[in-house]
Design an enzyme around this catalytic site. Structure first.
Site, PDB file in Angstrom:
ATOM      1  N   PRO A 137       0.807  -1.224   0.000  1.00  0.00           N
ATOM      2  CA  PRO A 137       0.000   0.000   0.000  1.00  0.00           C
ATOM      3  C   PRO A 137       0.845   1.282   0.000  1.00  0.00           C
ATOM      4  CG  PRO A 137      -0.959  -1.603   1.494  1.00  0.00           C
ATOM      5  CD  PRO A 137       0.351  -2.179   1.030  1.00  0.00           C
ATOM      6  N   SER A 327      20.692  -4.820 -18.064  1.00  0.00           N
ATOM      7  CA  SER A 327      19.776  -4.010 -17.242  1.00  0.00           C
ATOM      8  C   SER A 327      19.248  -2.803 -18.005  1.00  0.00           C
ATOM      9  CB  SER A 327      20.474  -3.554 -15.966  1.00  0.00           C
ATOM     10  OG  SER A 327      20.781  -4.650 -15.136  1.00  0.00           O
ATOM     11  N   GLU A 377       5.964  -4.348 -13.367  1.00  0.00           N
ATOM     12  CA  GLU A 377       7.381  -4.626 -13.650  1.00  0.00           C
ATOM     13  C   GLU A 377       8.186  -3.333 -13.801  1.00  0.00           C
ATOM     14  OE1 GLU A 377       9.000  -8.075 -14.172  1.00  0.00           O
ATOM     15  OE2 GLU A 377       7.343  -8.037 -12.776  1.00  0.00           O
TER      16      GLU A 377
END
Length: 400
Positions: A137, A327, A377
């Site tokens: 949250p 990355s 993601e």
């Protein structure tokens, strides 16, 4: 760059396309309307995919196979599981993104286990369907804000906290939970734990009602003094920044995968829109775009954007297969494809007019489904931040 798809991948691509057209599309609207009802038709598809993975583990498609590419001893390169999985996922999402996310044993938690688990853990969790629980949250894009804790107690870790937006959280056999060994230490103390359903203290709080991907259950889960065996911690238990980097390596494999989710739904929208406009437009790729009608020119632009996003995703997957650091490329592919997916699906609704806005066509559903692919993601904004840090050589503290 060799832009030909390896021949060994074509059977997987063709099979996934057939599943998308003949299994996913016919029931897509049914489960979009019946949110939270489990699509039992997916059990058969998942079993077939499991069998394929077992039969040819070196060149298999599925989330549980990602992160396993190796450079060949002769110095050559390998087109392996990461690229195969991306190409298969693209075709599945050409049918229905929610179904792929709801596919048994193909969750993002499975990709996390495949990326960082030990050989013993890989064997122990083999065949398990794993969801992944990161968001809280008060912690979304900022992983350092995670407040779920894992306190060491004998042979166990005791987890306390709440996770939200857990894809396949209710249906999966287990959940890969991100928790902190010590919140005061920030990212360095964050580890991932495999928590199996049925573990005391792990409870389903609710299932979310969503804009899109309604065939996939999205759960909120609470952990109250939930005792998890120490051997269920993935990776190194030591607290250090390098350890967190290992946890984050999961995304180097999954971000190109999510990029291909977006590419799949965008491809479906593009092809359907071309069909709907075929009587009004004569497609001619030999003439300048400035000489085309507005609708025709828009389709050409969307196709060009799609093609660019596609090859960025393929590059990131190829690098993962060859154990190259990807990355930046993974974030670039996710940022580009997420944005292109939203742009294409919404523009296709617009070009199709009133037909595109009604439930007579899947175009409006694809537009709804595409939004999440630019968010989970790592949001569009976070991907840009990651790219900027790497390009400029700045740390997360120096560039926020």
């Amino acid at each position: 760059m060799n832009i030909e798809i390896p021949k060994k991948f074509k059977p997987v691509i063709n099979n996934a396309r057939q599943v998308a057209l003949n299994t996913f599309r016919p029931i897509s609207r049914k489960y979009d309307r019946a949110e939270h009802q489990r699509p039992k038709e997916l059990d058969m598809v998942a079993s077939v995919l499991d069998g394929f993975n077992e039969g040819d583990p070196a060149n298999s498609a599925g989330a549980s196979q990602t992160g396993k590419g190796k450079v060949q001893e002769d110095g050559g390169v390998k087109n392996g599981a990461n690229m195969m999985t991306c190409l298969g996922a693209l075709e599945f999402c050409y049918g229905d993104t929610g179904f792929l996310l709801a596919m048994p044993r193909q969750g993002l938690g499975n990709a996390a286990i495949a990326a960082v688990a030990t050989d013993e853990q890989l064997e122990r969790f083999k065949g398990k369907w794993a969801a992944m629980a990161i968001t809280e949250p008060g912690a979304g894009s900022d992983s350092a804000a995670i407040r779920t804790t894992a306190k060491e107690d004998g042979d166990h870790y005791v987890l306390n906290g709440e996770k939200i937006y857990v894809t396949s959280g209710e249906r999966a056999d287990c959940v890969v939970v991100w928790a902190s060994l010590d919140p005061k230490l920030g990212r360095a103390a964050i580890k991932s734990f495999v928590v199996e359903w049925g573990t005391p203290g792990m409870e389903l709080a609710r299932l979310e009602k969503k804009l899109g991907i309604r065939a996939s259950d999205t759960a909120a889960i609470t952990f109250n003094d939930c005792r998890v065996p120490k051997e269920n911690l993935l990776g190194n238990p030591e607290v250090d920044t390098k350890g967190f980097g290992g946890v984050m390596e999961t995304f180097d494999n999954t971000r190109p995968l999510v990029a291909c989710f977006a590419l799949g739904v965008a491809k479906a929208s593009l092809e359907r829109t071309r069909e709907l406009l075929s009587e009004a437009i004569e497609y001619d790729y030999g003439k300048p775009v400035d000489n085309a009608s507005a609708a025709e020119a828009e389709l050409y632009r969307m196709e060009a954007e799609w093609e660019a996003a596609y090859w960025l995703a393929m590059k990131a997957a190829w690098m993962a297969d060859n154990k190259q650091s990807n990355s930046v490329e993974a974030s670039i592919s996710k940022a580009k494809a997420g944005r292109v997916g939203n742009y294409v699906t919404l523009k296709c609704v617009e070009l199709a007019g009133s037909i595109g806005y009604t439930e007579d066509e899947l175009l409006e559903k694809w537009a709804r489904d595409s939004k999440i692919l630019d968010i989970f993601e790592g949001t569009q904004q976070i991907q840009k931040l990651i790219i900027a840090r790497r390009v400029l050589g700045l740390t997360s503290k120096e560039l926020k």
